[in-house]
Design a protein around this motif. Structure first.
Motif, PDB file in Angstrom:
ATOM      1  N   GLU A  20      48.577  69.836  36.537  1.00  0.00           N
ATOM      2  CA  GLU A  20      48.611  69.408  35.143  1.00  0.00           C
ATOM      3  C   GLU A  20      49.979  69.653  34.529  1.00  0.00           C
ATOM      4  O   GLU A  20      50.488  68.843  33.760  1.00  0.00           O
ATOM      5  N   VAL A  21      50.588  70.787  34.892  1.00  0.00           N
ATOM      6  CA  VAL A  21      51.914  71.087  34.358  1.00  0.00           C
ATOM      7  C   VAL A  21      52.918  70.037  34.800  1.00  0.00           C
ATOM      8  O   VAL A  21      53.772  69.599  34.043  1.00  0.00           O
ATOM      9  N   LYS A  22      52.825  69.589  36.039  1.00  0.00           N
ATOM     10  CA  LYS A  22      53.775  68.614  36.570  1.00  0.00           C
ATOM     11  C   LYS A  22      53.593  67.230  35.957  1.00  0.00           C
ATOM     12  O   LYS A  22      54.425  66.369  36.138  1.00  0.00           O
ATOM     13  N   LEU A  23      52.483  67.027  35.259  1.00  0.00           N
ATOM     14  CA  LEU A  23      52.305  65.757  34.566  1.00  0.00           C
ATOM     15  C   LEU A  23      53.215  65.646  33.355  1.00  0.00           C
ATOM     16  O   LEU A  23      53.472  64.550  32.856  1.00  0.00           O
ATOM     17  N   TYR A  24      53.719  66.762  32.874  1.00  0.00           N
ATOM     18  CA  TYR A  24      54.536  66.812  31.667  1.00  0.00           C
ATOM     19  C   TYR A  24      55.960  67.219  32.009  1.00  0.00           C
ATOM     20  O   TYR A  24      56.220  67.850  33.035  1.00  0.00           O
ATOM     21  N   THR A  25      56.886  66.847  31.141  1.00  0.00           N
ATOM     22  CA  THR A  25      58.277  67.256  31.336  1.00  0.00           C
ATOM     23  C   THR A  25      58.414  68.755  31.131  1.00  0.00           C
ATOM     24  O   THR A  25      57.633  69.374  30.404  1.00  0.00           O
ATOM     25  N   GLU A  26      59.420  69.339  31.749  1.00  0.00           N
ATOM     26  CA  GLU A  26      59.627  70.780  31.664  1.00  0.00           C
ATOM     27  C   GLU A  26      61.015  71.127  31.124  1.00  0.00           C
ATOM     28  O   GLU A  26      61.503  72.231  31.312  1.00  0.00           O
ATOM     29  N   ASP A  27      61.675  70.173  30.475  1.00  0.00           N
ATOM     30  CA  ASP A  27      63.021  70.414  29.956  1.00  0.00           C
ATOM     31  C   ASP A  27      63.037  70.709  28.460  1.00  0.00           C
ATOM     32  O   ASP A  27      64.094  70.703  27.839  1.00  0.00           O
ATOM     33  N   GLY A  28      61.868  70.944  27.872  1.00  0.00           N
ATOM     34  CA  GLY A  28      61.796  71.256  26.451  1.00  0.00           C
ATOM     35  C   GLY A  28      61.693  70.056  25.535  1.00  0.00           C
ATOM     36  O   GLY A  28      61.683  70.205  24.315  1.00  0.00           O
ATOM     37  N   SER A  29      61.630  68.859  26.090  1.00  0.00           N
ATOM     38  CA  SER A  29      61.534  67.654  25.262  1.00  0.00           C
ATOM     39  C   SER A  29      60.117  67.486  24.722  1.00  0.00           C
ATOM     40  O   SER A  29      59.162  68.080  25.235  1.00  0.00           O
ATOM     41  N   VAL A  30      59.992  66.668  23.687  1.00  0.00           N
ATOM     42  CA  VAL A  30      58.697  66.374  23.068  1.00  0.00           C
ATOM     43  C   VAL A  30      58.590  64.872  22.856  1.00  0.00           C
ATOM     44  O   VAL A  30      59.593  64.148  22.900  1.00  0.00           O
ATOM     45  N   ASP A  31      57.362  64.403  22.600  1.00  0.00           N
ATOM     46  CA  ASP A  31      57.179  62.994  22.270  1.00  0.00           C
ATOM     47  C   ASP A  31      57.264  62.805  20.761  1.00  0.00           C
ATOM     48  O   ASP A  31      57.586  63.746  20.026  1.00  0.00           O
ATOM     49  N   ILE A  32      56.956  61.613  20.277  1.00  0.00           N
ATOM     50  CA  ILE A  32      57.099  61.317  18.852  1.00  0.00           C
ATOM     51  C   ILE A  32      56.174  62.160  17.991  1.00  0.00           C
ATOM     52  O   ILE A  32      56.439  62.402  16.817  1.00  0.00           O
TER      53      ILE A  32
END
Length: 325
Positions: A20-32
């Motif tokens: 599940e973690v790998k489904l999301y970015t890990e560089d501190g970015s966010v969506d809108i």
């Protein structure tokens, strides 16, 4: 066997959580919406066409004006060559100073997305005013009659320079942010996305050259053969379309949060370098003190972690010599 069977549910749960973690970015970015963005639905090349289109149209508009601006001053506003060259040099210098303002606003307050969006709107407004000043008879001097060429009135100059310097302000918010915003669409912690980022910069500079090529050839020909109103209207339309498409790609973007004023951080580095220039690190374990932080991410929101490097030893030596001398 019993202990393995007892631990298996926990191992499976940990595996699921890792996936599940790998489904999301890990560089501190966010969506809108301010949430961790899904890799499959945001960023990467899905978001890049809107960013590249904005840059291409901005460069097309800029060079469409800059390449032939001296000719416009001399033939339409009836300026001398010296006066026209002076006006163009001042305007171009302003275009290269305003990115300092745009970069500061993006890093400290608005973030790259809103800086690009707002300054693109300013750019489009300036292009619209410039097009009107070249199209409406009341906003430009009358045609020359023989050797008699009427000069532009104060109001005509005001409208023209308002549009021209709104463009200079607009490019100041786009130029320093577009390439960085494009880089934000790729997760540095993902090896595959990091490779795609290098490809993005190739396409980024290709889009710049495409915009410059079209404006330097087609638009210059249109301006001199079909009229300045049409020659300014074409890049204005493209700039408007790029602004619309940039907003259209909003759900696909990844955003880095503003990390505060870079001026403050530069001053902090200089003060820290001065205070610690006599610090001697001998123990191998103490080498970790040279890193920005032991955590995975940077302590500055919206910034990437600064990795340790030996490349600035000479700079530190020069600073020390300068202070001691």
């Amino acid at each position: 066997m019993g202990s393995i069977e007892e631990e298996r549910p926990f191992l499976e749960e940990g595996s699921v959580l890792l996936q599940e973690v790998k489904l999301y970015t890990e560089d501190g970015s966010v969506d809108i919406n301010g949430n961790p963005p899904l890799k499959q639905k945001t960023g990467n090349w899905k978001a890049c066409p809107f960013i590249l289109g904005n840059e291409c149209c901005e460069r097309l508009a800029y060079y469409g004006i800059a390449k032939n601006l001296v000719t416009y001053f001399t033939t339409q506003l009836h300026e001398t060559n010296v006066s026209a060259a002076r006006h163009v040099m001042i305007w171009q210098g302003t275009c290269y100073i305003t990115p300092l303002i745009g970069a500061l606003i993006a890093d400290a307050y608005w973030g790259r997305y809103w800086t690009i969006a707002c300054f693109s709107a300013i750019y489009f407004t300036g292009m619209s005013i410039l097009t009107l000043s070249a199209s409406l008879p009341g906003l430009k001097p009358a045609e020359c009659i023989g050797s008699l060429c009427p000069t532009a009135t104060t109001s005509q100059y005001s409208v023209f320079f308002t549009g021209l310097y709104l463009i200079a302000l607009g490019t100041g918010g786009i130029k320093p942010c577009v390439s960085s915003f494009g880089a934000d669409q790729f997760d540095d912690t993902d090896t595959h996305e990091r490779l795609r980022k290098a490809s993005f910069f190739n396409w980024f500079y290709f889009s710049i050259n495409i915009g410059a090529f079209v404006s330097s050839t087609l638009l210059v020909w249109v301006q001199e053969n079909s009229g300045w109103g049409l020659g300014f209207l074409i890049p204005t339309v493209f700039m408007g379309l790029s602004l619309v498409s940039f907003f259209f790609g909003t759900p696909l973007y990844r955003f880095q949060k503003p990390g505060g004023s870079p001026v403050t951080r530069v001053c902090q580095v200089l003060v820290a370098a001065y205070r610690k220039m006599n610090l001697k690190v001998t123990d191998v374990e103490d080498q970790t003190l040279l890193f920005e932080t032991r955590d995975k991410n940077s302590v500055i929101a919206g910034s990437r972690k600064i990795e340790h490097t030996d490349g600035f030893k000479k700079i530190s030596f020069l600073i020390r010599c300068f202070v001691e001398c």
